[in-house]
Design a protein around this motif. Structure first.
Motif, PDB file in Angstrom:
ATOM      1  N   TYR A  32       0.847  -1.194   0.000  1.00 31.36           N
ATOM      2  CA  TYR A  32       0.000   0.000   0.000  1.00 31.36           C
ATOM      3  C   TYR A  32       0.882   1.243   0.000  1.00 31.36           C
ATOM      4  O   TYR A  32       1.821   1.340   0.798  1.00 31.36           O
ATOM      5  N   TYR A  33       0.585   2.169  -0.870  1.00 31.54           N
ATOM      6  CA  TYR A  33       1.184   3.503  -0.823  1.00 31.54           C
ATOM      7  C   TYR A  33       0.354   4.334   0.155  1.00 31.54           C
ATOM      8  O   TYR A  33      -0.868   4.415   0.023  1.00 31.54           O
ATOM      9  N   LYS A  40      -3.470  12.786  -2.423  1.00 36.07           N
ATOM     10  CA  LYS A  40      -3.548  11.397  -2.867  1.00 36.07           C
ATOM     11  C   LYS A  40      -4.327  10.557  -1.856  1.00 36.07           C
ATOM     12  O   LYS A  40      -4.445  10.913  -0.688  1.00 36.07           O
ATOM     13  N   ILE A  42      -5.340   6.208  -0.669  1.00 39.96           N
ATOM     14  CA  ILE A  42      -4.893   4.815  -0.713  1.00 39.96           C
ATOM     15  C   ILE A  42      -5.669   4.045  -1.776  1.00 39.96           C
ATOM     16  O   ILE A  42      -6.891   4.160  -1.883  1.00 39.96           O
ATOM     17  N   TYR A  43      -4.957   3.266  -2.559  1.00 37.94           N
ATOM     18  CA  TYR A  43      -5.528   2.442  -3.623  1.00 37.94           C
ATOM     19  C   TYR A  43      -5.538   0.987  -3.155  1.00 37.94           C
ATOM     20  O   TYR A  43      -4.575   0.523  -2.539  1.00 37.94           O
ATOM     21  N   TYR A  88      -1.848   4.388  -6.336  1.00 36.53           N
ATOM     22  CA  TYR A  88      -2.573   5.297  -5.453  1.00 36.53           C
ATOM     23  C   TYR A  88      -3.581   6.090  -6.295  1.00 36.53           C
ATOM     24  O   TYR A  88      -3.446   6.222  -7.514  1.00 36.53           O
ATOM     25  N   TYR A 206       5.324  10.612   1.907  1.00 39.13           N
ATOM     26  CA  TYR A 206       4.560   9.370   1.884  1.00 39.13           C
ATOM     27  C   TYR A 206       5.221   8.315   2.751  1.00 39.13           C
ATOM     28  O   TYR A 206       6.371   8.446   3.171  1.00 39.13           O
TER      29      TYR A 206
END
Length: 218
Positions: A32-33, A40, A42-43, A88, A206
């Motif tokens: 996870y980024y 931005k 979280i994807y 992300y 980040y």
């Protein structure tokens, strides 16, 4: 930083002595980024969204190589290199038509391909757990954003405003199970990832969280 990391690992390896053989592992990770102070988001690692395009959301994953060596009964060092894809949700982008009138906005998917190098000292807690920390860096190989086709013909745009190297601190929690290693690693970037010309008026720092599985080949 890379030179200091190599020198430090060589000194520790020499101190460990030939009586402690190296352990070598191949690794795979999902990640996870974690944006800290930007727009931005979280994807997901893997998900399905009927309203998205594409509907199948594939996030961060990668492969790597790891070496370890015992220094004392409860202490060992670890060095590893990983090449990973990190995904992300990028900041909201607004689009205009050819006349300059606004036609809408969208949240775009951002992807970074990163080669990551870390070195850490681990302390064993019992027989099945260790914790460790050290230093490392992210080396950016490629970064792009995928834009919605309804707003722009070329849906993939390269991001050229990020630094090529970002120093970081890793924190690891590891559990070995015979020849398999399960490793949870949190990485905290130390500087603004934006290049100096942009960093004067915008900030983008980040972290990253890795769920890693390794298999010992030696």
């Amino acid at each position: 930083m890379m030179r200091l990391l190599i020198v430090a690992l060589c000194i520790v390896s020499t101190y460990a002595g030939a009586q402690n053989p190296l352990r070598m592992l191949v690794t795979a990770n999902a990640n996870y980024y974690l944006p800290r102070n930007s727009g931005k988001q979280i994807y997901p690692i893997l998900a399905y969204d009927g309203d998205a395009d594409p509907k199948l959301l594939v996030g961060g994953f990668g492969l790597g190589f790891m070496i370890e060596q015992d220094v004392r009964n409860h202490i060992f060092w670890r060095a590893q290199i990983n090449t990973s894809r990190r995904a992300y949700w990028d900041e909201v982008m607004l689009f205009n038509d050819v006349t300059g009138l606004p036609i809408g906005g969208a949240v775009c998917k951002g992807v970074d391909v990163v080669t990551n190098v870390t070195g850490a000292i681990h302390y064993k807690i019992g027989k099945s757990l260790s914790i460790g920390t050290g230093v490392g860096f992210d080396g950016l190989v490629y970064s792009y954003s995928r834009l919605p086709e309804k707003f722009i013909d070329n849906e993939v745009v390269r991001n050229s405003y990020y630094r090529p190297f970002v120093p970081l601190i890793p924190l690891e929690l590891s559990v070995p199970i015979k020849r398999v290693l399960i490793n949870l690693r949190y990485q905290h970037a130390l500087i603004n990832r934006l290049k100096s010309s942009i960093a004067e008026y915008e900030k983008d720092t980040y972290s990253a969280l890795f769920i890693e599985v390794g298999y010992r080949i030696r």
